[in-house]
Design a protein around this motif. Structure first.
Motif, mmCIF file in Angstrom:
data_model
loop_
_atom_site.group_PDB
_atom_site.id
_atom_site.type_symbol
_atom_site.label_atom_id
_atom_site.label_comp_id
_atom_site.label_asym_id
_atom_site.label_seq_id
_atom_site.Cartn_x
_atom_site.Cartn_y
_atom_site.Cartn_z
ATOM 1 N N SER A 43 29.653 21.658 -24.339
ATOM 2 C CA SER A 43 29.587 20.202 -24.393
ATOM 3 C C SER A 43 29.384 19.749 -25.840
ATOM 4 O O SER A 43 28.911 20.521 -26.681
ATOM 5 N N PRO A 44 29.713 18.500 -26.171
ATOM 6 C CA PRO A 44 29.460 18.011 -27.526
ATOM 7 C C PRO A 44 28.004 18.144 -27.958
ATOM 8 O O PRO A 44 27.726 18.449 -29.120
ATOM 9 N N GLN A 45 27.074 17.933 -27.031
ATOM 10 C CA GLN A 45 25.665 18.068 -27.414
ATOM 11 C C GLN A 45 25.267 19.530 -27.597
ATOM 12 O O GLN A 45 24.400 19.838 -28.423
ATOM 13 N N GLN A 46 25.900 20.442 -26.871
ATOM 14 C CA GLN A 46 25.699 21.868 -27.151
ATOM 15 C C GLN A 46 26.262 22.215 -28.530
ATOM 16 O O GLN A 46 25.657 22.992 -29.277
ATOM 17 N N GLN A 91 22.758 4.940 -23.008
ATOM 18 C CA GLN A 91 23.682 5.273 -21.934
ATOM 19 C C GLN A 91 24.638 6.382 -22.352
ATOM 20 O O GLN A 91 24.849 7.350 -21.618
ATOM 21 N N LEU A 92 25.224 6.250 -23.545
ATOM 22 C CA LEU A 92 26.238 7.215 -23.972
ATOM 23 C C LEU A 92 25.629 8.568 -24.327
ATOM 24 O O LEU A 92 26.242 9.609 -24.070
ATOM 25 N N VAL A 93 24.440 8.574 -24.902
ATOM 26 C CA VAL A 93 23.758 9.852 -25.137
ATOM 27 C C VAL A 93 23.466 10.531 -23.803
ATOM 28 O O VAL A 93 23.651 11.744 -23.653
ATOM 29 N N ASN A 94 23.048 9.758 -22.824
ATOM 30 C CA ASN A 94 22.794 10.314 -21.500
ATOM 31 C C ASN A 94 24.066 10.881 -20.874
ATOM 32 O O ASN A 94 24.011 11.807 -20.065
ATOM 33 N N GLU A 95 25.236 10.346 -21.287
ATOM 34 C CA GLU A 95 26.519 10.809 -20.772
ATOM 35 C C GLU A 95 27.186 11.833 -21.691
ATOM 36 O O GLU A 95 28.344 12.197 -21.463
ATOM 37 N N GLY A 96 26.474 12.280 -22.732
ATOM 38 C CA GLY A 96 26.959 13.403 -23.519
ATOM 39 C C GLY A 96 27.459 13.121 -24.908
ATOM 40 O O GLY A 96 27.943 14.029 -25.595
ATOM 41 N N ALA A 97 27.358 11.897 -25.407
ATOM 42 C CA ALA A 97 27.871 11.563 -26.736
ATOM 43 C C ALA A 97 26.954 12.068 -27.847
ATOM 44 O O ALA A 97 25.759 12.304 -27.633
#
Length: 363
Positions: free
Chosen positions: A315-318, A200-206
């Motif tokens: 974004s954090p994932q970027q 869930q959190l990876v899908n939301e950008g963590a």
């Protein structure tokens, strides 16, 4: 069943990192840009945490970034938040899932040591963290004295910290089993809540940061290698291999990147003999050495926070992808089985990113 979780914890010596319970890419980096202003940040406090020079942290400081406005979740044994090194660094008191109350204590000291690596203050005392202006959200889980499985506590810690604004999660622990032996169904048997929350959190950008482990294996432990079994986690995942203090080679105990090579990065974690570790904060308020993949993971979390403050529009994932792209892959670091995507390089990563990165989901 999986073996117990190992918090990759230092003990006192000059604090040796032991796994206690609760305890061929040839891309070349571009030449470094020499910034005279960076030298102003290379103080005794900077040099006390020796890994900072190896990852060229002074360059990002000279470019105005040190983690300001960025929260990092510390999923660990808690934090002695009253120490001067953490004054102004606590974004939220966090939660103690051992005592079931707000705020944390740290009987073990591991969390306090990792917190120092991430964000100890730049105050001309001892050492300072990689992201000395970042905010910490400390979480305490597990039983300090006994083997444990605390799936629910970990899942709740991640959920709590995310709700308080953390998007970078430092996890200096892992299940003590090779990632090559993990399947999604097997992981669900023992960590069902954590897996659900991670998705869930990876899908939301963590972004989740894990150490590869200290068993001197050719493969990482379960969590750092989890995207092998659950590929959708990869975009929010980082595995960390520990180098010697001077960055010249993998340290004496670190597991390789192995199957996690595509999302794995190398950074100093130090060795366990006296004088070869990384200086950090102790729960007593003094300073001492820690060593292993735990502090290496903490250094990466700090680097992510510093880079995020450099590029708040990303974004954090970027930021994660940008960090992996702009590494040193020359010499020994070209061996992806050992070093994954190479040596973390904050000088290269903190130059202006390609304009197409901004506002888009990839680098």
């Amino acid at each position: 069943m999986l073996p117990s979780l190992a918090l990759l914890r230092p003990s006192r010596l000059g604090l040796v990192a032991l796994p206690l319970l609760l305890s061929g890419c040839q891309n070349m980096t571009t030449p470094a840009v020499v910034d005279p202003a960076a030298q102003g940040y290379e103080t005794p406090e900077y040099h006390a945490l020796k890994g900072l020079a190896i990852i060229k942290a002074s360059s990002i400081y000279a470019r105005g970034a040190s983690g300001q406005g960025v929260s990092v979740a510390l999923i660990d044994s808690g934090l002695n938040a009253d120490l001067p090194e953490f004054q102004g660094r606590i974004g939220d008191p966090g939660y103690d899932y051992v005592t079931n109350q707000p705020g944390t204590t740290d009987r073990v000291g591991h969390g306090t040591q990792m917190a120092g690596i991430i964000a100890a203050n730049k105050d001309d005392q001892g050492m300072h963290g990689v992201a000395f202006s970042a905010q910490l959200i400390p979480m305490r889980f597990g039983d300090d004295d006994q083997p444990f499985f605390f799936d629910s506590e970990i899942a709740q810690s991640w959920t709590y910290a995310f709700g308080k604004g953390a998007r970078i999660f430092n996890n200096s622990w892992a299940n003590d089993i090779p990632a090559t032996e993990i399947t999604e169904s097997r992981y669900k048997q023992v960590m069902p809540e954590s897996l659900t929350v991670a998705r869930q959190l990876v899908n939301e950008g963590a972004v989740f940061v894990f150490p590869t482990g200290n068993e001197l294996r050719r493969e990482p432990l379960a969590e750092p290698g989890l995207p092998v079994a659950v590929p959708e986690l990869e975009k929010g995942w980082l595995a960390v291999v520990a180098l010697k203090q001077d960055g010249t080679a993998i340290n004496a105990k670190s597991n390789y990147c192995g199957v996690a090579r595509d999302w794995c990065i190398a950074i100093p974690g130090g060795d366990s003999s006296a004088g070869t570790g990384l200086q950090t904060t102790l729960k007593s308020g003094k300073y001492g050495e820690t060593a292993g993949t735990s502090p290496a993971a903490a250094m990466v979390s700090g680097a992510l926070a510093a880079l995020q403050s450099r590029y708040p529009q990303m974004s954090p994932q970027q930021i994660r992808q940008h960090l992996l792209k702009h590494t040193n892959r020359t010499g020994i670091y070209a061996n992806s089985e050992v070093y994954g995507q190479g040596l973390l390089d904050l000088e290269a990563a903190s130059r202006q990113p390609p304009q197409h990165v901004i506002g888009q989901g990839t680098d």
